[in-house]
Enzyme design. Structure first.
Site, PDB file in Angstrom:
ATOM      1  N   LYS A  43       0.846  -1.202   0.000  1.00 34.57           N
ATOM      2  CA  LYS A  43       0.000   0.000   0.000  1.00 34.57           C
ATOM      3  C   LYS A  43       0.878   1.247   0.000  1.00 34.57           C
ATOM      4  O   LYS A  43       1.759   1.406   0.830  1.00 34.57           O
ATOM      5  CB  LYS A  43      -0.919   0.018   1.222  1.00 34.57           C
ATOM      6  CG  LYS A  43      -1.883   1.207   1.231  1.00 34.57           C
ATOM      7  CD  LYS A  43      -2.957   1.042   2.302  1.00 34.57           C
ATOM      8  CE  LYS A  43      -2.485   1.443   3.681  1.00 34.57           C
ATOM      9  NZ  LYS A  43      -2.327   2.927   3.826  1.00 34.57           N
ATOM     10  N   ASP A  59      -3.461   4.378  -2.008  1.00 35.48           N
ATOM     11  CA  ASP A  59      -4.363   4.905  -0.978  1.00 35.48           C
ATOM     12  C   ASP A  59      -4.401   6.432  -1.082  1.00 35.48           C
ATOM     13  O   ASP A  59      -3.709   7.136  -0.356  1.00 35.48           O
ATOM     14  CB  ASP A  59      -3.873   4.461   0.404  1.00 35.48           C
ATOM     15  CG  ASP A  59      -4.904   4.706   1.491  1.00 35.48           C
ATOM     16  OD1 ASP A  59      -6.057   5.044   1.156  1.00 35.48           O
ATOM     17  OD2 ASP A  59      -4.556   4.552   2.673  1.00 35.48           O
ATOM     18  N   VAL A  60      -5.246   6.920  -2.000  1.00 34.75           N
ATOM     19  CA  VAL A  60      -5.338   8.365  -2.233  1.00 34.75           C
ATOM     20  C   VAL A  60      -6.588   8.985  -1.610  1.00 34.75           C
ATOM     21  O   VAL A  60      -6.666  10.195  -1.462  1.00 34.75           O
ATOM     22  CB  VAL A  60      -5.306   8.704  -3.737  1.00 34.75           C
ATOM     23  CG1 VAL A  60      -3.927   8.494  -4.309  1.00 34.75           C
ATOM     24  CG2 VAL A  60      -6.318   7.870  -4.511  1.00 34.75           C
ATOM     25  N   LYS A  61      -7.588   8.164  -1.293  1.00 33.28           N
ATOM     26  CA  LYS A  61      -8.836   8.640  -0.672  1.00 33.28           C
ATOM     27  C   LYS A  61      -9.401   9.841  -1.445  1.00 33.28           C
ATOM     28  O   LYS A  61      -9.575  10.931  -0.908  1.00 33.28           O
ATOM     29  CB  LYS A  61      -8.619   8.999   0.800  1.00 33.28           C
ATOM     30  CG  LYS A  61      -8.163   7.831   1.662  1.00 33.28           C
ATOM     31  CD  LYS A  61      -8.023   8.242   3.103  1.00 33.28           C
ATOM     32  CE  LYS A  61      -7.586   7.091   3.987  1.00 33.28           C
ATOM     33  NZ  LYS A  61      -6.150   6.710   3.758  1.00 33.28           N
ATOM     34  N   ASP A  92     -13.583  14.955  -4.370  1.00 31.65           N
ATOM     35  CA  ASP A  92     -13.571  16.229  -5.091  1.00 31.65           C
ATOM     36  C   ASP A  92     -14.868  16.314  -5.883  1.00 31.65           C
ATOM     37  O   ASP A  92     -15.758  15.466  -5.722  1.00 31.65           O
ATOM     38  CB  ASP A  92     -12.339  16.306  -6.011  1.00 31.65           C
ATOM     39  CG  ASP A  92     -11.837  17.734  -6.186  1.00 31.65           C
ATOM     40  OD1 ASP A  92     -12.670  18.602  -6.544  1.00 31.65           O
ATOM     41  OD2 ASP A  92     -10.646  17.983  -5.963  1.00 31.65           O
ATOM     42  N   ILE A  93     -14.970  17.309  -6.751  1.00 29.88           N
ATOM     43  CA  ILE A  93     -16.161  17.396  -7.593  1.00 29.88           C
ATOM     44  C   ILE A  93     -16.185  16.183  -8.527  1.00 29.88           C
ATOM     45  O   ILE A  93     -15.164  15.563  -8.796  1.00 29.88           O
ATOM     46  CB  ILE A  93     -16.201  18.713  -8.391  1.00 29.88           C
ATOM     47  CG1 ILE A  93     -15.023  18.794  -9.363  1.00 29.88           C
ATOM     48  CG2 ILE A  93     -16.218  19.913  -7.452  1.00 29.88           C
ATOM     49  CD1 ILE A  93     -15.116  19.969 -10.324  1.00 29.88           C
ATOM     50  N   THR A 143     -10.244   4.077  10.738  1.00 29.20           N
ATOM     51  CA  THR A 143     -10.145   3.251  11.954  1.00 29.20           C
ATOM     52  C   THR A 143      -9.492   3.995  13.107  1.00 29.20           C
ATOM     53  O   THR A 143      -9.450   3.484  14.230  1.00 29.20           O
ATOM     54  CB  THR A 143      -9.371   1.952  11.672  1.00 29.20           C
ATOM     55  OG1 THR A 143      -8.132   2.272  11.029  1.00 29.20           O
ATOM     56  CG2 THR A 143     -10.188   1.028  10.789  1.00 29.20           C
ATOM     57  N   GLY A 169       0.676  -2.666   9.312  1.00 29.76           N
ATOM     58  CA  GLY A 169       1.854  -1.894   8.972  1.00 29.76           C
ATOM     59  C   GLY A 169       2.963  -1.907   9.989  1.00 29.76           C
ATOM     60  O   GLY A 169       3.920  -2.675   9.884  1.00 29.76           O
TER      61      GLY A 169
END
EC number: 4.1.1.23
Length: 235
Positions: free
Chosen positions: A39, A66-68, A71-72, A121, A211
């Site tokens: 990741k 993992d950019v989450k 946005d529009i 989390t 991790g």
């Protein structure tokens, strides 16, 4: 394309949450073959992590970007369209209904699993309340999971504590990815809704994210193998 894991090793996602690509490269070299997915999160993305992610993907590694995204609609749709060309296996989208629908629209027919991030989390009921939501963390997770299924997402990211209920709620097809996993005896660090690897798998998780108990270990490969053993024992 099915994104369901086949082996215990496939189920382990290792975050490369380190400051430099050089450190990340060392971790990969030490754990390659003992980890199913690597990741790449925000810390490494801003230090050359995106080209590194593509490099690993070209070598045959499964990569979780993992950019989450949030946005529009048009921005999210076009971002997913570009990410789909990078060879990634997973990418995260904040689980707002409009945002997820936009992400799915940008997917086209690419082999990319879109994961809706329900509630981090590191957050508990008080954090959810402070963010302006009326219900509990679990209630918010459930509503977002249902929205993810309706939008056509490939899976969701949730606490292992919610995996069992969500599996019943969303069915067998959606992938459940659970951060907040800590081996027996490990520190919870900044995670609040945690569970052991074996318990997370028994609860219904497809993948676990583990991790610091691995990257902070003296023998990273052994630490990863120990987590895989816990997963295998639970299958």
């Amino acid at each position: 394309m099915s994104f369901k894991p086949e082996t215990a090793t496939d189920r382990l996602i290792l975050p490369l949450d380190v400051p430099t690509v050089e450190e990340a490269r060392t971790i990969v070299a030490q754990t390659k073959g003992a980890v199913g997915v690597y990741k790449i999160g925000m810390q490494l993305q801003f230090a050359g992590g995106l080209p590194f992610a593509q490099e690993l993907a070209r070598e045959g590694q499964k990569i979780f970007l993992d950019v989450k995204l949030l946005d529009i609609d048009n921005t999210v749709e076009q971002a997913v369209r570009n990410i789909a060309k990078m060879g990634m296996t997973f990418v995260t989208i904040h689980a707002y209904p409009k945002t997820m629908r936009a992400a799915v629209a940008g997917l086209d027919a690419a082999d990319l699993c879109l994961l809706g991030v329900t509630v981090l989390t590191s957050m508990d009921d008080e954090d959810v309340k402070a963010a302006g939501y009326a219900g509990s963390a679990v209630e918010l997770v459930k509503s977002r999971a249902v929205a993810a299924r309706a939008a056509g997402m490939g899976g969701i990211v949730c606490s292992p504590r919610e995996a069992g209920e969500l599996r019943d709620l969303v069915g067998a097809d959606l992938v459940l990815v659970t951060p907040g996993v800590r081996p027996v005896g490990a520190s919870a660090d900044d995670q609040r809704r945690v569970m052991t690897p074996g318990d997370a798998i028994r609860a219904g998780a497809d993948y676990i994210v583990c991790g610091r108990p691995i990257t902070g270990a003296a023998d990273r490969r052994k630490a990863a193998e120990d987590v895989v053993e816990e997963i295998a024992a639970a299958l």
